[in-house]
Design a protein around this motif. Structure first.
Motif, PDB file in Angstrom:
ATOM      1  N   ILE A   1      96.252 -78.444  86.867  1.00  0.00           N
ATOM      2  CA  ILE A   1      94.986 -78.245  87.570  1.00  0.00           C
ATOM      3  C   ILE A   1      95.030 -76.984  88.424  1.00  0.00           C
ATOM      4  CG2 ILE A   1      93.506 -79.178  89.388  1.00  0.00           C
ATOM      5  CD1 ILE A   1      93.093 -80.407  86.636  1.00  0.00           C
ATOM      6  N   VAL A   2      96.136 -76.773  89.149  1.00  0.00           N
ATOM      7  CA  VAL A   2      96.242 -75.572  89.977  1.00  0.00           C
ATOM      8  C   VAL A   2      96.173 -74.323  89.095  1.00  0.00           C
ATOM      9  CG1 VAL A   2      97.743 -74.256  91.518  1.00  0.00           C
ATOM     10  CG2 VAL A   2      97.520 -76.723  91.811  1.00  0.00           C
ATOM     11  N   GLY A   3      96.921 -74.329  87.998  1.00  0.00           N
ATOM     12  CA  GLY A   3      96.896 -73.179  87.101  1.00  0.00           C
ATOM     13  C   GLY A   3      95.531 -72.942  86.492  1.00  0.00           C
ATOM     14  N   LEU A   4      94.867 -74.021  86.075  1.00  0.00           N
ATOM     15  CA  LEU A   4      93.550 -73.884  85.464  1.00  0.00           C
ATOM     16  C   LEU A   4      92.518 -73.380  86.463  1.00  0.00           C
ATOM     17  CD1 LEU A   4      93.393 -77.069  83.216  1.00  0.00           C
ATOM     18  CD2 LEU A   4      93.386 -74.709  82.439  1.00  0.00           C
ATOM     19  N   LEU A   5      92.593 -73.838  87.701  1.00  0.00           N
ATOM     20  CA  LEU A   5      91.638 -73.364  88.710  1.00  0.00           C
ATOM     21  C   LEU A   5      91.833 -71.875  88.983  1.00  0.00           C
ATOM     22  CD1 LEU A   5      91.396 -76.251  91.328  1.00  0.00           C
ATOM     23  CD2 LEU A   5      89.541 -75.295  89.967  1.00  0.00           C
ATOM     24  N   VAL A   6      93.081 -71.446  89.098  1.00  0.00           N
ATOM     25  CA  VAL A   6      93.339 -70.033  89.364  1.00  0.00           C
ATOM     26  C   VAL A   6      92.831 -69.172  88.206  1.00  0.00           C
ATOM     27  CG1 VAL A   6      95.142 -68.287  89.637  1.00  0.00           C
ATOM     28  CG2 VAL A   6      95.294 -70.444  90.895  1.00  0.00           C
ATOM     29  N   THR A   7      93.163 -69.553  86.977  1.00  0.00           N
ATOM     30  CA  THR A   7      92.716 -68.760  85.824  1.00  0.00           C
ATOM     31  C   THR A   7      91.208 -68.899  85.600  1.00  0.00           C
ATOM     32  OG1 THR A   7      93.329 -70.602  84.348  1.00  0.00           O
ATOM     33  CG2 THR A   7      94.953 -68.857  84.682  1.00  0.00           C
ATOM     34  N   GLY A   8      90.662 -70.096  85.868  1.00  0.00           N
ATOM     35  CA  GLY A   8      89.224 -70.300  85.696  1.00  0.00           C
ATOM     36  C   GLY A   8      88.412 -69.495  86.691  1.00  0.00           C
TER      37      GLY A   8
ATOM     38  N   LEU B   1      91.428 -73.617  95.040  1.00  0.00           N
ATOM     39  CA  LEU B   1      90.202 -72.849  94.884  1.00  0.00           C
ATOM     40  C   LEU B   1      90.199 -71.647  95.827  1.00  0.00           C
ATOM     41  CD1 LEU B   1      87.518 -73.003  93.288  1.00  0.00           C
ATOM     42  CD2 LEU B   1      86.536 -74.145  95.264  1.00  0.00           C
ATOM     43  N   VAL B   2      90.572 -71.872  97.099  1.00  0.00           N
ATOM     44  CA  VAL B   2      90.618 -70.775  98.070  1.00  0.00           C
ATOM     45  C   VAL B   2      91.662 -69.738  97.643  1.00  0.00           C
ATOM     46  CG1 VAL B   2      91.169 -70.175 100.460  1.00  0.00           C
ATOM     47  CG2 VAL B   2      89.784 -72.202  99.968  1.00  0.00           C
ATOM     48  N   PHE B   3      92.819 -70.218  97.208  1.00  0.00           N
ATOM     49  CA  PHE B   3      93.892 -69.330  96.757  1.00  0.00           C
ATOM     50  C   PHE B   3      93.435 -68.504  95.554  1.00  0.00           C
ATOM     51  CE2 PHE B   3      97.872 -68.769  94.214  1.00  0.00           C
ATOM     52  CZ  PHE B   3      98.512 -67.904  95.081  1.00  0.00           C
ATOM     53  N   ALA B   4      92.714 -69.148  94.647  1.00  0.00           N
ATOM     54  CA  ALA B   4      92.226 -68.451  93.457  1.00  0.00           C
ATOM     55  C   ALA B   4      91.244 -67.351  93.834  1.00  0.00           C
ATOM     56  CB  ALA B   4      91.569 -69.450  92.505  1.00  0.00           C
ATOM     57  N   PHE B   5      90.324 -67.634  94.770  1.00  0.00           N
ATOM     58  CA  PHE B   5      89.388 -66.602  95.204  1.00  0.00           C
ATOM     59  C   PHE B   5      90.104 -65.480  95.947  1.00  0.00           C
ATOM     60  CE2 PHE B   5      85.963 -69.776  94.555  1.00  0.00           C
ATOM     61  CZ  PHE B   5      85.103 -68.983  93.814  1.00  0.00           C
ATOM     62  N   ALA B   6      91.155 -65.827  96.701  1.00  0.00           N
ATOM     63  CA  ALA B   6      91.927 -64.792  97.388  1.00  0.00           C
ATOM     64  C   ALA B   6      92.592 -63.852  96.388  1.00  0.00           C
ATOM     65  CB  ALA B   6      92.981 -65.441  98.282  1.00  0.00           C
TER      66      ALA B   6
ATOM     67  N   ARG C   1      96.857 -58.742  91.158  1.00  0.00           N
ATOM     68  CA  ARG C   1      95.936 -59.769  90.656  1.00  0.00           C
ATOM     69  C   ARG C   1      96.304 -60.162  89.223  1.00  0.00           C
ATOM     70  NH1 ARG C   1      91.359 -57.185  91.144  1.00  0.00           N
ATOM     71  NH2 ARG C   1      91.003 -56.664  88.973  1.00  0.00           N
ATOM     72  N   GLN C   2      96.559 -59.185  88.393  1.00  0.00           N
ATOM     73  CA  GLN C   2      96.930 -59.482  87.013  1.00  0.00           C
ATOM     74  C   GLN C   2      98.284 -60.180  86.945  1.00  0.00           C
ATOM     75  OE1 GLN C   2      96.709 -55.708  85.016  1.00  0.00           O
ATOM     76  NE2 GLN C   2      94.488 -55.520  85.277  1.00  0.00           N
ATOM     77  N   LEU C   3      99.197 -59.792  87.852  1.00  0.00           N
ATOM     78  CA  LEU C   3     100.523 -60.419  87.865  1.00  0.00           C
ATOM     79  C   LEU C   3     100.419 -61.905  88.181  1.00  0.00           C
ATOM     80  CD1 LEU C   3     103.619 -60.065  87.772  1.00  0.00           C
ATOM     81  CD2 LEU C   3     103.531 -59.589  90.235  1.00  0.00           C
ATOM     82  N   LEU C   4      99.656 -62.249  89.244  1.00  0.00           N
ATOM     83  CA  LEU C   4      99.527 -63.662  89.624  1.00  0.00           C
ATOM     84  C   LEU C   4      98.723 -64.445  88.598  1.00  0.00           C
ATOM     85  CD1 LEU C   4      98.970 -63.437  93.492  1.00  0.00           C
ATOM     86  CD2 LEU C   4     100.881 -64.499  92.294  1.00  0.00           C
ATOM     87  N   THR C   5      97.644 -63.850  88.105  1.00  0.00           N
ATOM     88  CA  THR C   5      96.845 -64.548  87.098  1.00  0.00           C
ATOM     89  C   THR C   5      97.670 -64.803  85.841  1.00  0.00           C
ATOM     90  OG1 THR C   5      94.831 -63.490  87.931  1.00  0.00           O
ATOM     91  CG2 THR C   5      94.725 -64.479  85.744  1.00  0.00           C
ATOM     92  N   GLY C   6      98.459 -63.820  85.438  1.00  0.00           N
ATOM     93  CA  GLY C   6      99.322 -64.004  84.274  1.00  0.00           C
ATOM     94  C   GLY C   6     100.368 -65.074  84.505  1.00  0.00           C
ATOM     95  N   PHE C   7     100.904 -65.131  85.734  1.00  0.00           N
ATOM     96  CA  PHE C   7     101.890 -66.158  86.069  1.00  0.00           C
ATOM     97  C   PHE C   7     101.292 -67.556  85.929  1.00  0.00           C
ATOM     98  CE2 PHE C   7     103.491 -68.951  89.491  1.00  0.00           C
ATOM     99  CZ  PHE C   7     104.804 -69.127  89.051  1.00  0.00           C
ATOM    100  N   PHE C   8     100.094 -67.754  86.486  1.00  0.00           N
ATOM    101  CA  PHE C   8      99.471 -69.072  86.408  1.00  0.00           C
ATOM    102  C   PHE C   8      98.996 -69.389  84.991  1.00  0.00           C
ATOM    103  CE2 PHE C   8      99.334 -68.620  91.016  1.00  0.00           C
ATOM    104  CZ  PHE C   8      99.713 -69.899  91.414  1.00  0.00           C
ATOM    105  N   GLN C   9      98.612 -68.359  84.234  1.00  0.00           N
ATOM    106  CA  GLN C   9      98.261 -68.598  82.837  1.00  0.00           C
ATOM    107  C   GLN C   9      99.477 -69.071  82.062  1.00  0.00           C
ATOM    108  OE1 GLN C   9      95.062 -68.371  81.271  1.00  0.00           O
ATOM    109  NE2 GLN C   9      96.330 -69.556  79.847  1.00  0.00           N
ATOM    110  N   ALA C  10     100.646 -68.509  82.389  1.00  0.00           N
ATOM    111  CA  ALA C  10     101.876 -68.951  81.734  1.00  0.00           C
ATOM    112  C   ALA C  10     102.188 -70.403  82.092  1.00  0.00           C
ATOM    113  CB  ALA C  10     103.036 -68.039  82.134  1.00  0.00           C
ATOM    114  N   ILE C  11     101.928 -70.783  83.350  1.00  0.00           N
ATOM    115  CA  ILE C  11     102.128 -72.180  83.751  1.00  0.00           C
ATOM    116  C   ILE C  11     101.211 -73.095  82.950  1.00  0.00           C
ATOM    117  CG2 ILE C  11     101.771 -73.833  85.640  1.00  0.00           C
ATOM    118  CD1 ILE C  11     102.812 -71.736  87.553  1.00  0.00           C
TER     119      ILE C  11
ATOM    120  N   THR D   1      85.901 -78.756  87.267  1.00  0.00           N
ATOM    121  CA  THR D   1      85.311 -78.485  85.950  1.00  0.00           C
ATOM    122  C   THR D   1      85.516 -77.035  85.534  1.00  0.00           C
ATOM    123  OG1 THR D   1      83.321 -78.790  84.609  1.00  0.00           O
ATOM    124  CG2 THR D   1      83.011 -77.800  86.767  1.00  0.00           C
ATOM    125  N   MET D   2      85.723 -76.142  86.509  1.00  0.00           N
ATOM    126  CA  MET D   2      85.985 -74.746  86.161  1.00  0.00           C
ATOM    127  C   MET D   2      87.333 -74.592  85.474  1.00  0.00           C
ATOM    128  SD  MET D   2      84.526 -72.311  89.204  1.00  0.00           S
ATOM    129  CE  MET D   2      85.463 -73.091  90.504  1.00  0.00           C
TER     130      MET D   2
END
Length: 413
Positions: free
Chosen positions: A55-62, A160-165, A174-184, A343-344
């Motif tokens: 869920i955390v990974g999906l929210l960040v990438t979503g 959600l707050v972390f994802a918006f940050a 931004r790409q580094l963290l998003t890629g990390f969570f996408q890998a998760i 849902t995001m």
């Protein structure tokens, strides 16, 4: 044979065997549950262990995908605002309508009592919040404690707050963290795929225990569940028509004709993505410029699940009523917020995975045991039809609305 078919057959076989053995020897049937129940519980625990990181990974990438879409321009921004309004509106509708349907057509008391005895082997996943504790705990003081304690609403708010940050960072981090969570997310999906290969075994074990303890009541309860939850999806589906007529300013007959082909594809494939070409054609037939439909509909397919928060909340409320878990205003508010926010994260997930990833956090946030989800996922195929058709229809309706707004903005003053 598809995985969904195997899961459904495992459910039926487990229930039938449990009923048959109990008819022959009640004592022997219940004694066998000492072996089957741990197997089913272990399978459920396997699914539960991946929910938090998924869920955390999906929210960040979503949220990242949503922010990128919003940066794409004015049309994308309007689409996201319209989508957000629809999602929260349908979720609140479900919070009101589901309990009303359950009051008007309750599960028979004998069935409810038997199922409660069969499905309350595990304690609730967390204490149901009151309205006071809802506001006190909605912002976590310790994220790790919230994750360890299955406090899903505070964890979701932080994610959600972390994802918006993250979306405010420079491109490289931004790409580094998003890629990390996408890998998760990708790793968790691999694990879930492994666990779901064992689903027929786990569901058979759970179903056997339910059949042995409840008899034929289980079949009636599952049919009741399908009708109640599907009804919420149908309401969302129907709501797309007045949205298109009143907000999109298109004729009802024209909308029915334009949406029909996409709905047919949705029914046959149970996939919004597969319905995208038909949705594009239908939206353009309703007057949406190709440039507008070509922006709004891909965004909608990627991040918009119009029926999901409403139906996910309906599932949690149904299980709560099923198992006699009281739902006060605080628990209901937690369920609404969790359903609308998470849902995001249901971006392009297969139906079975999406069911657990989106329903379990809502149930846990409300203090509802998730054991019943192991059985209900086996009959999700029918409600999923209404999920997909409702999503496709609402996607077209939102497109007509955004197209009208865009035309209005372009007219000279």
């Amino acid at each position: 044979m598809s995985q969904a078919t195997r899961i459904l057959l495992a459910l039926v076989a487990g229930l039938v065997l449990g009923i048959a053995v109990a008819h022959w020897s009640t004592t022997g049937a219940l004694a066998a549950t000492a072996f089957t129940q741990p197997i089913g519980s272990a399978w459920l625990h396997g699914l539960q262990m991946v929910i938090v990181p998924l869920i955390v990974g999906l929210l960040v990438t979503g949220v990242g995908a949503t922010a990128d879409a919003a940066r794409a321009g004015r049309i994308a921004g309007r689409a996201i605002v319209a989508i957000t309004i629809v999602l929260w509106s349908t979720t609140i509708m479900s919070a009101v309508l589901t309990p009303l349907l359950l009051d008007l057509w309750p599960l028979p008391t004998a069935w409810s009592t038997a199922l409660r005895a069969a499905l309350t082997q595990a304690p609730p996943m967390g204490a149901a919040p009151t309205m006071g504790t809802f506001f006190e705990t909605v912002v976590p003081t310790n994220v790790l404690a919230a994750a360890a304690g299955d406090a899903f609403l505070p964890l979701t708010v932080f994610a959600l707050v972390f994802a918006f940050a993250i979306t405010r960072l420079a491109p490289v981090p931004r790409q580094l963290l998003t890629g990390f969570f996408q890998a998760i997310v990708d790793a968790m999906l691999v694990i879930i795929g492994w666990i779901l290969k064992l689903a027929p075994i786990g569901i058979f074990a759970l179903a056997y225990g339910v059949g042995a303890r409840t008899g034929a009541a289980a079949f009636g309860a599952l049919a009741h569940y399908i009708i109640i939850v599907s009804s919420i999806g149908i309401v969302v589906l129907i709501a797309a028509y007045p949205l298109a007529v009143l907000a999109g300013r298109v004729r009802l007959g024209a909308f029915v004709r334009a949406a029909g082909p996409a709905q047919a594809v949705a029914i046959s494939t149970q996939s919004s993505l597969a319905s995208l070409p038909a949705m594009l054609k239908g939206s353009e037939a309703l007057g949406a410029p190709p440039t507008t439909a070509g922006i709004v509909l891909p965004i909608a397919v990627a991040i918009f699940r119009a029926t999901s928060p409403a139906m996910n909340l309906a599932v949690a409320l149904y299980v709560a009523r099923w198992l006699g878990v009281p739902i006060g205003p605080g628990a209901l508010a937690a369920g609404v917020a969790t359903a609308a926010i998470t849902t995001m994260g249901s971006v392009s997930l297969p139906g079975t995975i999406s069911y657990f990833a989106s329903v379990a956090p809502v149930a846990i946030a409300m203090g509802v045991p998730i054991e019943a989800l192991g059985l209900l996922v086996a009959v999700e195929t029918i409600p999923d039809l209404f999920r997909t058709v409702g999503n496709v229809t609402m996607d077209i309706a939102v497109t007509t609305f955004v197209a009208r707004l865009d035309r209005a903005k372009e007219r000279p003053a």
